[in-house]
Design a protein around this motif. Structure first.
Motif, PDB file in Angstrom:
ATOM      1  N   ASP A  65       1.020   5.314  48.811  1.00  0.00           N
ATOM      2  CA  ASP A  65       2.162   4.720  49.496  1.00  0.00           C
ATOM      3  C   ASP A  65       2.040   4.846  51.012  1.00  0.00           C
ATOM      4  O   ASP A  65       2.443   3.937  51.751  1.00  0.00           O
ATOM      5  CB  ASP A  65       3.458   5.373  49.018  1.00  0.00           C
ATOM      6  CG  ASP A  65       3.793   5.006  47.579  1.00  0.00           C
ATOM      7  OD1 ASP A  65       3.189   4.040  47.053  1.00  0.00           O
ATOM      8  OD2 ASP A  65       4.652   5.681  46.973  1.00  0.00           O
ATOM      9  N   GLN A  95      12.351   1.531  55.174  1.00  0.00           N
ATOM     10  CA  GLN A  95      11.134   1.970  54.488  1.00  0.00           C
ATOM     11  C   GLN A  95      11.159   3.497  54.355  1.00  0.00           C
ATOM     12  O   GLN A  95      10.265   4.208  54.808  1.00  0.00           O
ATOM     13  CB  GLN A  95       9.887   1.505  55.245  1.00  0.00           C
ATOM     14  CG  GLN A  95       9.701  -0.010  55.219  1.00  0.00           C
ATOM     15  CD  GLN A  95       8.443  -0.461  55.940  1.00  0.00           C
ATOM     16  OE1 GLN A  95       7.932   0.204  56.846  1.00  0.00           O
ATOM     17  NE2 GLN A  95       7.925  -1.614  55.534  1.00  0.00           N
ATOM     18  N   ARG A  98      10.601   5.445  52.034  1.00  0.00           N
ATOM     19  CA  ARG A  98       9.497   6.058  51.287  1.00  0.00           C
ATOM     20  C   ARG A  98       8.415   6.600  52.216  1.00  0.00           C
ATOM     21  O   ARG A  98       7.732   7.575  51.875  1.00  0.00           O
ATOM     22  CB  ARG A  98       8.921   5.007  50.328  1.00  0.00           C
ATOM     23  CG  ARG A  98       7.696   5.444  49.550  1.00  0.00           C
ATOM     24  CD  ARG A  98       7.940   6.657  48.683  1.00  0.00           C
ATOM     25  NE  ARG A  98       6.721   7.089  48.013  1.00  0.00           N
ATOM     26  CZ  ARG A  98       6.508   8.303  47.544  1.00  0.00           C
ATOM     27  NH1 ARG A  98       7.462   9.227  47.640  1.00  0.00           N
ATOM     28  NH2 ARG A  98       5.374   8.606  46.967  1.00  0.00           N
ATOM     29  N   TYR A 124       8.507  10.369  52.821  1.00  0.00           N
ATOM     30  CA  TYR A 124       8.015  11.200  51.722  1.00  0.00           C
ATOM     31  C   TYR A 124       6.491  11.108  51.628  1.00  0.00           C
ATOM     32  O   TYR A 124       5.798  12.135  51.549  1.00  0.00           O
ATOM     33  CB  TYR A 124       8.625  10.733  50.402  1.00  0.00           C
ATOM     34  CG  TYR A 124      10.125  10.865  50.313  1.00  0.00           C
ATOM     35  CD1 TYR A 124      10.700  11.918  49.624  1.00  0.00           C
ATOM     36  CD2 TYR A 124      10.964   9.926  50.915  1.00  0.00           C
ATOM     37  CE1 TYR A 124      12.081  12.039  49.518  1.00  0.00           C
ATOM     38  CE2 TYR A 124      12.338  10.035  50.822  1.00  0.00           C
ATOM     39  CZ  TYR A 124      12.887  11.095  50.125  1.00  0.00           C
ATOM     40  OH  TYR A 124      14.256  11.209  50.041  1.00  0.00           O
TER      41      TYR A 124
END
Length: 458
Positions: A342, A359, A361, A364
């Motif tokens: 990712d 965004q 993500r 993480y």
């Protein structure tokens, strides 16, 4: 005369946080719905809600779907990145604003669920979604980024008081909020918590029994493991608040979040009615991630949401290592390699502005990459890196990018590692695959390239 008074109110708007009164909000139940009364301390043409993340499903304002303003002369509008009370005439917003709302239980794009239903009449309502700031002109909201601009916003705090019936608070905190500070949930008609080994569970009465039993037994083990490695989190009694969203849908889903001393979980799906090892594994990792925020997120927190990768990526790695220690059969590479994949997709733009781009993500995925580097330079002990990070920032309890990089250098990080991570956070990289591979290689972290050239841990 009315126009003159309105203009005078706008001229007098700027106030200092030290002398101004906070916003006061009273929330009480009214049958199956709720009433919220906002007492505003000063005249302003518009009041924005700090927490204005949209509905994850529709990408639209969840408040506009579930709130109805009862006070004449004021409307609830979506202005730029913010929901706001806006005057509908030349006057400022009235100093008393009443709203009737139905608890909204849908997922938000990047924030806590506004409400949880916990079986029967049991409802939990999050107080943080009532926090307000004022602006001198309504059109200021149209050009504010989601992170806001303190120079254009006046925040003197928001006090939320839940009222009525069988009511109590979840978590460790109560009182006045400033900005995006974490709050708590008001629990209406919710059964008493069950306490086991120092961890309280408040469970939806309709939650499948196997999930309830698993949460009650596994959660204390996670807290004991993290406390042994990181020290006491400073929490009186960690609480698990778990809701069942029903079995109408096929499959299974689980999500949630964490607040001060509180872990939220929501389960849904027909297949979850019977024990599923994969769902149990997902729940175990989730509990470990959210419990890690009692240290990375509460003992210390980020100075700005630009630095949220520190907390999210760090919690991901703490969770991975904690579950690994409790379950030797757990393969950490699955989670970590998912993060690397990712990050390759998202690191072409600055990690610091990921939230502004929706965004989330990236915080993480790329955050766990940076945490792996910190773990490696700390002789393979990420817990030690986090302990030292907490100790070094105990005074103000905030950690910025520069302070995290300083901690990395002190742990033995090289200038090349510091420079690469700084660039990825502030500017992104035009060649994510190569940049990530070089960072792993320079950190002596073994990896291979998959068929698409994406680095994957061995």
């Amino acid at each position: 005369m009315r126009l003159v008074l309105a203009l005078l109110a706008l001229v007098l708007l700027p106030v200092t946080a030290a002398t101004a009164q906070p916003v006061e909000v009273t929330v009480q139940r009214d049958g199956d719905a709720f009433l919220a009364e906002f007492t505003l301390p000063r005249a302003a043409p518009a009041w924005g809600f700090f927490r204005s993340s949209p509905d994850a499903g529709t990408q639209q304002s969840w408040r506009l779907q579930s709130w109805r303003v009862l006070t004449p002369g004021v409307a609830l509008q979506r202005r730029g990145s913010f929901d706001a009370f806006v005057s509908t005439n030349a006057r400022p917003v009235p100093l008393k604003v009443r709203v009737r709302f139905d608890p909204f239980t849908g997922d938000l794009l990047a924030d806590y669920v506004p409400a949880l239903r916990l079986g029967g009449r049991s409802v939990a309502v999050f107080d943080g979604h009532f926090a307000l700031f004022s602006v001198g002109r309504a059109d200021v909201l149209d050009r504010l980024s989601s992170s806001g601009d303190p120079r254009l916003m006046t925040d003197t705090g928001t006090g939320v008081r839940f009222r009525g019936g069988n009511l109590r608070l979840a978590g460790d905190v109560e009182g006045y909020r400033r900005g995006n500070s974490e709050g708590t949930y008001g629990l209406y008609d919710v059964p008493k918590a069950v306490v086991r080994n120092g961890v309280a569970t408040v469970l939806d009465g309709d939650l499948p029994q196997w999930i309830a039993d698993d949460l009650a037994s596994y959660s204390p083990r996670v807290m004991q493991s993290l406390t042994a490695r990181l020290g006491p989190p400073g929490i009186t009694q960690p609480t698990i608040l778990a809701a069942w969203e029903g079995s109408q849908r096929d499959g299974v889903s689980m999500n949630g979040g964490t607040l001060k001393g509180l872990i939220l979980m929501r389960f849904e799906g027909r297949q979850a009615l019977q024990p599923i090892p994969a769902l149990a594994d997902m729940a175990h990792w989730f509990i470990a991630h959210e419990a890690s925020h009692f240290w990375l997120g509460q003992s210390i927190h980020y100075a700005s949401q630009r630095d949220s990768w520190i907390m999210e990526g760090g919690a991901d790695l703490l969770a991975t290592r904690t579950v690994q220690s409790l379950n030797p059969a757990f393969d950490p590479r699955t989670k970590l390699n998912e993060g690397l994949r990712d990050c390759v997709q998202l690191a072409n733009q600055p990690i610091a502005t990921a939230i502004d781009r929706n965004q989330v993500r990236a915080n993480y995925a790329c955050g766990v990459l940076f945490a792996l580097v910190a773990e490696k330079v700390s002789r393979g002990d990420f817990y030690a890196f986090v302990r030292n990070l907490i100790a070094a920032n105990r005074a103000d309890r905030e950690v910025s990018l520069d302070e995290w990089l300083t901690a990395l250098a002190r742990a033995g990080g090289t200038q090349a590692q510091v420079t690469t991570i700084h660039a990825m956070v502030e500017r992104g990289t035009p060649q994510p695959k190569a940049t990530i591979a070089n960072l792993l290689r320079g950190s002596a972290i073994p990896f291979v390239l998959d068929q698409n050239g994406v680095p994957q841990l061995q």
